[in-house]
Design an enzyme around this catalytic site. Structure first.
Site: not given
Length: 526
Positions: A177, A201, A204-205, A309, A409
């Site tokens: 996301f 893909k 989905e957020r 990240c 994290e």
């Protein structure tokens, strides 16, 4: 449907909380995100849907389908059929498509960025940066002719051996996301330029940017079926990692999902590259340029609400450099938390209430375990957006490597400060961490910098650079627990991931027709 306008991918509306009359990919409540299969935007027949909410307002922006098995099969079949012709398309044609695509993305950068603000929550400037860093990968793929050059050698009289790189077939990309444009652009342009077809893909957020990129691919003439976009959650992931038509899987995201995807994909005989979690350190020596180091740390720790990240989440202060921590607190305190399209906003909301709650609990754990929360961003008030998932910049001092705030994290705007006595101690701390995405050192000493870059166990090293993510002429080279796989993303490593080497040995005799006896021994080519 082929002529579907970009603004009709989903029902347009004003971006929630924008303060300006911007039309974007956002939808009215109840609007849906389509699939992109064989060059068509298709309304899903799914029975289950996932709400995408604006993180600043909780307004439902769109609803994402959990793709049906039939829809996933259709997408894979489309990609499989398209590969037969796309792989034979000349490299100059594929190069031309990358040039056209980069031009189209650059012309739609603001629209892509507004979609990211509405769905992901980034401030507008950072959303533009999201698009730009992905665009750079597309631009680098315009040099695909150089990346695919082979080698040739005359190995014996009248005999040549040469290498060619060939595409794998259908490949899949599974995206997180936090970078709705950049991460898809790490994947499918490299896959397509090397002659593969792709099943993408998006998260989905926040799928809007990926859908816009699919439309732009169609607009520039990338053939039907070469790129397909499917949606969903666990079931879609399991399809992509298990279906025999898919030859390779790229993933960026968290540890749990990444390990599942890597293990499942490789157990089905697929290649897999998976970027996982991180805990990036900045080691600050007392001889560093103080103002530069403080500004760099504040920007890298709190930008994008810490949802990177490569966010700089741990600052390791050596000796007297620890005296700079109060100044870091003051500069962080001045950062403005607001909706992403508000003028002067420095950081927007976190992606979800659950993410906010998790980060808040880790801040509390630091206090409970004996650290000092010098700046606490919990409960920050953003009057125009009372329902937003906001966490203000947070600075924790006196942390140790045993604390949860260090071990996990946090993925939020939280800087954990650790004090050590020497560079030796700092290197030991960084190298004992299980992650290896990135590490930086701030110093004006060439010998200290050289020692750090030589001894630190991280894949991406910054010297007076807080977020050392390389540009696409190199590759993203996280290591240790931050990466699973053998071949990294984009650059030459990315091209290697999406291709397989073939060697050809050919013998064209100058004296054709001269009789020779059959040789039964191992050929030596001498």
């Amino acid at each position: 449907m082929k002529q579907l306008a970009l603004s009709m991918l989903r029902t347009p509306s004003r971006v929630a909380g924008a303060g300006v009359g911007v039309r974007s990919l956002a939808t009215k409540a109840g609007g849906t995100t389509k699939l992109f299969i064989n060059g068509e935007f298709v309304e899903s027949q799914a029975s289950e849907w996932i709400d995408v909410r604006n993180p600043a307002t909780q307004e439902v922006v769109t609803r994402v389908p959990r793709s049906t098995q039939k829809e996933l099969d259709e997408a894979a079949h489309s990609a499989e059929l398209a590969f037969k012709s796309w792989r034979r398309t000349s490299i100059l044609t594929r190069q031309r498509k990358m040039l056209d695509l980069q031009h189209a993305i650059r012309g739609n950068m603001d629209r892509l960025a507004h979609s990211i603000v509405a769905e992901q929550g980034k401030v507008l400037g950072d959303a533009r940066g999201d698009v730009l860093r992905g665009l750079q990968v597309v631009e680098s793929m315009a040099g695909i002719t150089e990346y695919l050059l082979g080698h040739k050698l005359e190995v014996s009289a009248d005999m040549d051996t040469y290498t060619v790189r060939e595409p794998l077939g259908v490949v899949a990309g599974i995206c997180p996301f936090n970078f709705p444009a950049m991460i898809p652009l790490w994947m499918f342009p490299v896959a397509l330029a090397t002659g593969n077809t792709c099943l993408l893909k998006p998260s989905e957020r926040d799928p809007g940017a990926a859908m816009m990129l699919a439309e732009l691919c169609r607009d520039v003439g990338i053939p039907d079926g070469v790129l397909n976009v499917v949606h969903g959650s666990h079931e879609t992931v399991d399809f992509l990692t298990g279906d025999p038509r898919v030859r390779a899987v790229s993933f960026v995201g968290g540890d749990k999902a990444g390990k599942h995807i890597y293990e499942r994909a490789t157990s089905h005989g697929k290649r897999c590259q998976a970027n996982l979690g991180a805990k990036n350190h900045a080691v600050v020596l007392a001889d560093a340029d103080r103002d530069h180091a403080i500004n760099a740390i504040v920007g890298a720790a709190f930008g994008a609400a810490g949802q990177r990240c490569m966010a700089l989440s741990v600052a390791v202060f050596v000796g007297e450099a620890g005296d700079w921590i109060p100044e870091i607190v003051e500069r962080a305190r001045r950062l403005r938390v607001d909706g992403g399209l508000e003028e002067g906003a420095d950081l927007g909301p976190m992606i979800s209430p659950q993410a906010l709650q998790r980060a808040s609990e880790l801040i509390q754990s630091a206090a409970d375990e004996g650290a000092t929360v010098l700046l606490d961003g919990r409960g920050v008030q953003v009057p125009k957006y009372p329902n937003g998932n906001f966490l203000g910049p947070t600075v924790i001092d006196g942390a140790t490597s045993a604390m949860q705030c260090y071990q996990q994290e946090i993925f939020g705007p939280v800087l954990t400060c650790v004090r050590v006595a020497s560079l030796d101690e700092a290197l030991a701390l960084v190298n004992s961490n299980r992650y290896g995405n990135g590490a930086s050192v701030f110093t004006q000493s060439g010998s200290s910098a050289r020692r750090f870059q030589s001894e630190v166990e991280a894949g991406q090293v910054g010297i007076n650079v807080p977020i050392p993510v390389p540009l696409p002429m190199f590759s993203f080279t996280g290591n240790k627990g931050s990466f699973l796989g053998d071949t990294n993303f984009y650059g030459r490593a990315g091209v290697s991931f999406y291709t397989q080497l073939k060697t050809v040995t050919s013998h064209w005799r100058r004296q054709a027709g001269v009789a020779e006896g059959a040789a039964v021994h191992m050929p030596t080519h001498t």
